[in-house]
Design a protein around this motif. Structure first.
Motif, PDB file in Angstrom:
ATOM      1  N   TYR A  82      49.300  48.128  40.607  1.00  0.00           N
ATOM      2  CA  TYR A  82      48.942  46.983  41.429  1.00  0.00           C
ATOM      3  C   TYR A  82      50.215  46.414  42.063  1.00  0.00           C
ATOM      4  O   TYR A  82      51.207  46.162  41.376  1.00  0.00           O
ATOM      5  N   ASN A  83      50.192  46.232  43.386  1.00  0.00           N
ATOM      6  CA  ASN A  83      51.411  45.952  44.140  1.00  0.00           C
ATOM      7  C   ASN A  83      51.274  44.765  45.076  1.00  0.00           C
ATOM      8  O   ASN A  83      50.157  44.344  45.432  1.00  0.00           O
ATOM      9  N   PHE A  84      52.441  44.269  45.506  1.00  0.00           N
ATOM     10  CA  PHE A  84      52.533  43.404  46.672  1.00  0.00           C
ATOM     11  C   PHE A  84      53.028  44.260  47.828  1.00  0.00           C
ATOM     12  O   PHE A  84      53.857  45.150  47.647  1.00  0.00           O
ATOM     13  N   ASN A  85      52.511  44.002  49.022  1.00  0.00           N
ATOM     14  CA  ASN A  85      52.925  44.807  50.163  1.00  0.00           C
ATOM     15  C   ASN A  85      54.231  44.287  50.768  1.00  0.00           C
ATOM     16  O   ASN A  85      54.871  43.385  50.216  1.00  0.00           O
ATOM     17  N   SER A  86      54.620  44.835  51.912  1.00  0.00           N
ATOM     18  CA  SER A  86      55.893  44.464  52.526  1.00  0.00           C
ATOM     19  C   SER A  86      55.931  43.009  52.967  1.00  0.00           C
ATOM     20  O   SER A  86      57.002  42.432  53.150  1.00  0.00           O
ATOM     21  N   ASN A  87      54.755  42.392  53.136  1.00  0.00           N
ATOM     22  CA  ASN A  87      54.684  40.973  53.470  1.00  0.00           C
ATOM     23  C   ASN A  87      54.583  40.090  52.233  1.00  0.00           C
ATOM     24  O   ASN A  87      54.332  38.896  52.332  1.00  0.00           O
ATOM     25  N   ASN A  88      54.745  40.721  51.058  1.00  0.00           N
ATOM     26  CA  ASN A  88      54.644  40.033  49.765  1.00  0.00           C
ATOM     27  C   ASN A  88      53.253  39.452  49.541  1.00  0.00           C
ATOM     28  O   ASN A  88      53.089  38.414  48.888  1.00  0.00           O
ATOM     29  N   GLN A  89      52.250  40.130  50.087  1.00  0.00           N
ATOM     30  CA  GLN A  89      50.864  39.778  49.823  1.00  0.00           C
ATOM     31  C   GLN A  89      50.271  40.808  48.864  1.00  0.00           C
ATOM     32  O   GLN A  89      50.603  41.989  48.927  1.00  0.00           O
ATOM     33  N   LEU A  90      49.405  40.349  48.000  1.00  0.00           N
ATOM     34  CA  LEU A  90      48.807  41.249  47.029  1.00  0.00           C
ATOM     35  C   LEU A  90      47.938  42.290  47.717  1.00  0.00           C
ATOM     36  O   LEU A  90      47.074  41.959  48.528  1.00  0.00           O
ATOM     37  N   GLU A  91      48.200  43.555  47.425  1.00  0.00           N
ATOM     38  CA  GLU A  91      47.342  44.609  47.946  1.00  0.00           C
ATOM     39  C   GLU A  91      45.979  44.561  47.262  1.00  0.00           C
ATOM     40  O   GLU A  91      45.883  44.217  46.093  1.00  0.00           O
ATOM     41  N   SER A  92      44.960  44.909  48.009  1.00  0.00           N
ATOM     42  CA  SER A  92      43.600  44.891  47.474  1.00  0.00           C
ATOM     43  C   SER A  92      43.087  46.327  47.382  1.00  0.00           C
ATOM     44  O   SER A  92      42.633  46.897  48.375  1.00  0.00           O
ATOM     45  N   PRO A  93      43.180  46.941  46.199  1.00  0.00           N
ATOM     46  CA  PRO A  93      42.765  48.342  46.077  1.00  0.00           C
ATOM     47  C   PRO A  93      41.264  48.504  46.256  1.00  0.00           C
ATOM     48  O   PRO A  93      40.486  47.554  46.129  1.00  0.00           O
ATOM     49  N   ARG A  94      40.884  49.738  46.535  1.00  0.00           N
ATOM     50  CA  ARG A  94      39.473  50.101  46.570  1.00  0.00           C
ATOM     51  C   ARG A  94      39.070  50.511  45.154  1.00  0.00           C
ATOM     52  O   ARG A  94      39.706  51.354  44.537  1.00  0.00           O
ATOM     53  N   ILE A  95      38.027  49.892  44.651  1.00  0.00           N
ATOM     54  CA  ILE A  95      37.550  50.221  43.311  1.00  0.00           C
ATOM     55  C   ILE A  95      36.147  50.819  43.417  1.00  0.00           C
ATOM     56  O   ILE A  95      35.337  50.398  44.248  1.00  0.00           O
ATOM     57  N   THR A  96      35.899  51.825  42.594  1.00  0.00           N
ATOM     58  CA  THR A  96      34.567  52.412  42.487  1.00  0.00           C
ATOM     59  C   THR A  96      34.109  52.217  41.052  1.00  0.00           C
ATOM     60  O   THR A  96      34.822  52.580  40.103  1.00  0.00           O
ATOM     61  N   VAL A  97      32.936  51.627  40.892  1.00  0.00           N
ATOM     62  CA  VAL A  97      32.483  51.201  39.569  1.00  0.00           C
ATOM     63  C   VAL A  97      30.992  51.421  39.385  1.00  0.00           C
ATOM     64  O   VAL A  97      30.226  51.471  40.355  1.00  0.00           O
ATOM     65  N   ASN A  98      30.603  51.540  38.128  1.00  0.00           N
ATOM     66  CA  ASN A  98      29.236  51.268  37.701  1.00  0.00           C
ATOM     67  C   ASN A  98      29.266  49.876  37.084  1.00  0.00           C
ATOM     68  O   ASN A  98      30.184  49.556  36.320  1.00  0.00           O
ATOM     69  N   TYR A  99      28.284  49.043  37.381  1.00  0.00           N
ATOM     70  CA  TYR A  99      28.341  47.684  36.855  1.00  0.00           C
ATOM     71  C   TYR A  99      26.955  47.087  36.679  1.00  0.00           C
ATOM     72  O   TYR A  99      25.959  47.569  37.254  1.00  0.00           O
ATOM     73  N   GLU A 100      26.922  46.041  35.873  1.00  0.00           N
ATOM     74  CA  GLU A 100      25.701  45.266  35.682  1.00  0.00           C
ATOM     75  C   GLU A 100      26.095  43.822  35.458  1.00  0.00           C
ATOM     76  O   GLU A 100      27.016  43.533  34.697  1.00  0.00           O
ATOM     77  N   GLY A 101      25.425  42.912  36.149  1.00  0.00           N
ATOM     78  CA  GLY A 101      25.690  41.491  35.995  1.00  0.00           C
ATOM     79  C   GLY A 101      24.481  40.773  35.432  1.00  0.00           C
ATOM     80  O   GLY A 101      23.357  40.979  35.895  1.00  0.00           O
ATOM     81  N   ARG A 102      24.711  39.914  34.425  1.00  0.00           N
ATOM     82  CA  ARG A 102      23.646  39.147  33.794  1.00  0.00           C
ATOM     83  C   ARG A 102      23.979  37.661  33.831  1.00  0.00           C
ATOM     84  O   ARG A 102      25.146  37.280  33.811  1.00  0.00           O
ATOM     85  N   LEU A 103      22.936  36.841  33.835  1.00  0.00           N
ATOM     86  CA  LEU A 103      23.110  35.413  33.672  1.00  0.00           C
ATOM     87  C   LEU A 103      23.301  35.103  32.192  1.00  0.00           C
ATOM     88  O   LEU A 103      22.551  35.606  31.346  1.00  0.00           O
ATOM     89  N   VAL A 104      24.280  34.295  31.880  1.00  0.00           N
ATOM     90  CA  VAL A 104      24.480  33.869  30.495  1.00  0.00           C
ATOM     91  C   VAL A 104      23.298  33.023  30.021  1.00  0.00           C
ATOM     92  O   VAL A 104      22.905  33.076  28.856  1.00  0.00           O
TER      93      VAL A 104
END
Length: 206
Positions: A82-104
């Motif tokens: 995980y990096n900061f780019n040349s402008n010192n902004q956080l790079e936003s990687p591409r993520i591929t996931v399986n996921y599930e979201g539930r209400l608490v």
């Protein structure tokens, strides 16, 4: 309880705590209020929900359980730094996931996906905190420090989430949709996510 650097989070994912104001008569969004209100609710949920045995309460207020650690060798070709780019902004990687979201509140599954690909910077604040490493280096290779001169805290784990990782995160609502209702998610809802990381890749050049 010490919480993650909200100035940083607001800048890079747009939590926008004051964006919920629609006119001068409406009070600005107060995340601390919901951290306090929801803390006992989250603890009870973690204590009773299946599969959360051994979950850890992070100083951010997020509960998490690492089911599988994923890659741990930075020399591995699929390891993502995980990096900061040349402008010192956080790079936003591409993520591929399986996921599930539930209400608490009632364990309702409100969202899920298989082999879903996202830009990390477009997702909920809790996902960003889950994926980032605990400490980060700037574009010059120096550890980013907070205003006290200590290493600034970004994420939950030393290396950040890598390919093969499986994590369960239980989020206070400030790291979710905050005071905005979204589909089946009422306003100010704590959320429970199961995330299986299939890939973490550099940002698209386009």
């Amino acid at each position: 309880m010490k919480k993650i650097n909200f100035l940083f989070i607001a800048l890079i994912i747009g939590l926008g705590f004051t964006s919920c104001m629609k006119d001068n008569d409406i009070e600005p969004y107060d995340p601390d209020k919901y951290f306090t209100l929801e803390a006992p609710i989250l603890r009870n949920y973690v204590d009773t929900a299946e599969g959360l045995e051994g979950a850890i309460l992070d100083e951010t207020g997020i509960w998490y359980k690492i089911v599988e650690p994923g890659l741990v060798d930075p020399e591995d070709d699929d390891f993502y730094e995980y990096n900061f780019n040349s402008n010192n902004q956080l790079e936003s990687p591409r993520i591929t996931v399986n996921y599930e979201g539930r209400l608490v509140s009632n364990s309702l599954v409100f969202d899920d996906g298989e082999e879903a690909t996202f830009s990390l910077g477009t997702l909920l604040g809790g996902w960003l905190v889950a994926f980032l490493p605990e400490n980060m280096k700037d574009r010059n290779g120096d550890i980013v420090l907070d205003q006290n001169g200590d290493p600034a805290k970004y994420g939950l784990t030393e290396l950040g989430l890598q390919k093969g990782a499986i994590i369960r995160i239980v989020l206070p609502s400030p790291y979710g949709y905050q005071s905005q209702a979204q589909g089946d998610v009422p306003a100010n809802s704590p959320l429970d996510f199961y995330i299986e990381v299939l890939e973490v890749q550099p940002p698209s050049p386009y």
